[in-house]
Design a protein around this motif. Structure first.
Motif, mmCIF file in Angstrom:
data_model
loop_
_atom_site.group_PDB
_atom_site.id
_atom_site.type_symbol
_atom_site.label_atom_id
_atom_site.label_comp_id
_atom_site.label_asym_id
_atom_site.label_seq_id
_atom_site.Cartn_x
_atom_site.Cartn_y
_atom_site.Cartn_z
ATOM 1 N N SER A 98 0.849 -1.201 0.000
ATOM 2 C CA SER A 98 0.000 0.000 0.000
ATOM 3 C C SER A 98 0.879 1.244 0.000
ATOM 4 O O SER A 98 2.051 1.199 0.386
ATOM 5 C CB SER A 98 -0.912 0.012 1.235
ATOM 6 O OG SER A 98 -1.770 -1.104 1.252
ATOM 7 N N GLU A 99 0.331 2.391 -0.411
ATOM 8 C CA GLU A 99 1.088 3.636 -0.474
ATOM 9 C C GLU A 99 1.610 4.018 0.908
ATOM 10 O O GLU A 99 0.894 3.926 1.907
ATOM 11 C CB GLU A 99 0.215 4.761 -1.032
ATOM 12 C CG GLU A 99 -0.174 4.552 -2.496
ATOM 13 C CD GLU A 99 -1.005 5.700 -3.017
ATOM 14 O OE1 GLU A 99 -0.982 6.785 -2.387
ATOM 15 O OE2 GLU A 99 -1.692 5.516 -4.027
ATOM 16 N N HIS A 123 2.211 6.781 2.431
ATOM 17 C CA HIS A 123 1.653 7.901 3.189
ATOM 18 C C HIS A 123 0.175 7.715 3.543
ATOM 19 O O HIS A 123 -0.444 8.642 4.084
ATOM 20 C CB HIS A 123 1.843 9.218 2.419
ATOM 21 C CG HIS A 123 3.289 9.585 2.244
ATOM 22 N ND1 HIS A 123 4.084 9.967 3.305
ATOM 23 C CD2 HIS A 123 4.090 9.595 1.151
ATOM 24 C CE1 HIS A 123 5.312 10.213 2.868
ATOM 25 N NE2 HIS A 123 5.342 9.994 1.565
#
Length: 223
Positions: free
Chosen positions: A171-172, A174
């Protein structure tokens, strides 16, 4: 995560009417495919066993036994549900290689009590599932997030997570996983204070009357 044995029955491709009859017998139609399975194989799975699996360990590695290839490790790849009843109508299983990394999702769970909660804040879990990349045998049952140090207004992002050895976040970095919010009443009060405008008229309305008279006088002089 240990493999779970899933009982399946191989079947012939059938008509829509036959599929409805299969479902009425408590079976869920599905297929399995993969590099070691030369042809997509049609299956049926016990509805109750599948429902229990989807509730407890939807991302588990499943062992199924096929006539042509014997026991194979698979994972659920796709689920089709009825739009209204949410009944599982069809399921796709994908055969996997235990020596190759895969990307899947795991459940996110919080541990501890956030420091901000003790001051009246509200803990909010923003990410309920995390995408991870790892070998099938390294897939964790869940990812734990220690929120005990979170103060009001602070958050934990994906990049802050401590993952098990061999597991990487897909997952990203941030994305916010968890945060502590102000109580709703306080947020509304703060918003009200910020939105207030300074008074332009006196309590008796005299200032507004003077301005109105000046404007009217100006109009008369121009005429």
């Amino acid at each position: 995560m240990a493999n779970i044995t899933l009982q399946v029955e191989e079947r012939e491709a059938v008509t829509k009417g036959q599929l409805r009859q299969l479902r009425s017998q408590g079976k869920v139609p599905g297929v399995v495919y993969g590099s070691k399975i030369k042809e997509t194989t049609a299956l049926s799975i016990d509805e109750k066993q599948l429902a229990a699996l989807l509730k407890s360990q939807p991302n588990a590695i499943l062992d199924i036994k096929l006539k042509a290839t014997g026991k194979q490790p698979v994972m659920i790849h796709d689920i089709q549900r009825d739009a209204l009843s949410r009944q599982v109508m069809h399921i796709d299983l994908h055969q996997i290689n235990m020596n190759e990394k895969i990307t899947t999702t795991v459940r996110v769970e919080t541990t501890g009590e956030a420091a901000g909660e003790q001051e009246g804040g509200i803990l909010q879990l923003m990410l309920h599932e995390l995408e991870v990349t790892c070998l099938p045998s390294d897939i964790p049952e869940s990812v734990e997030v220690d929120v005990s140090a979170l103060q009001i207004g602070e958050n934990i992002q994906v990049q802050d997570l401590k993952l098990p050895k061999g597991v990487e976040a897909a997952s990203e970095a941030h994305l916010v996983v968890a945060t502590v919010l102000l109580p709703q009443k306080e947020e509304e009060e703060d918003a009200g204070e910020e939105g207030e405008e300074p008074e332009l008229v006196g309590a008796d309305g005299s200032e507004s009357e003077d301005k109105a008279e000046d404007a009217e006088a100006g109009d008369k002089s121009e005429s």
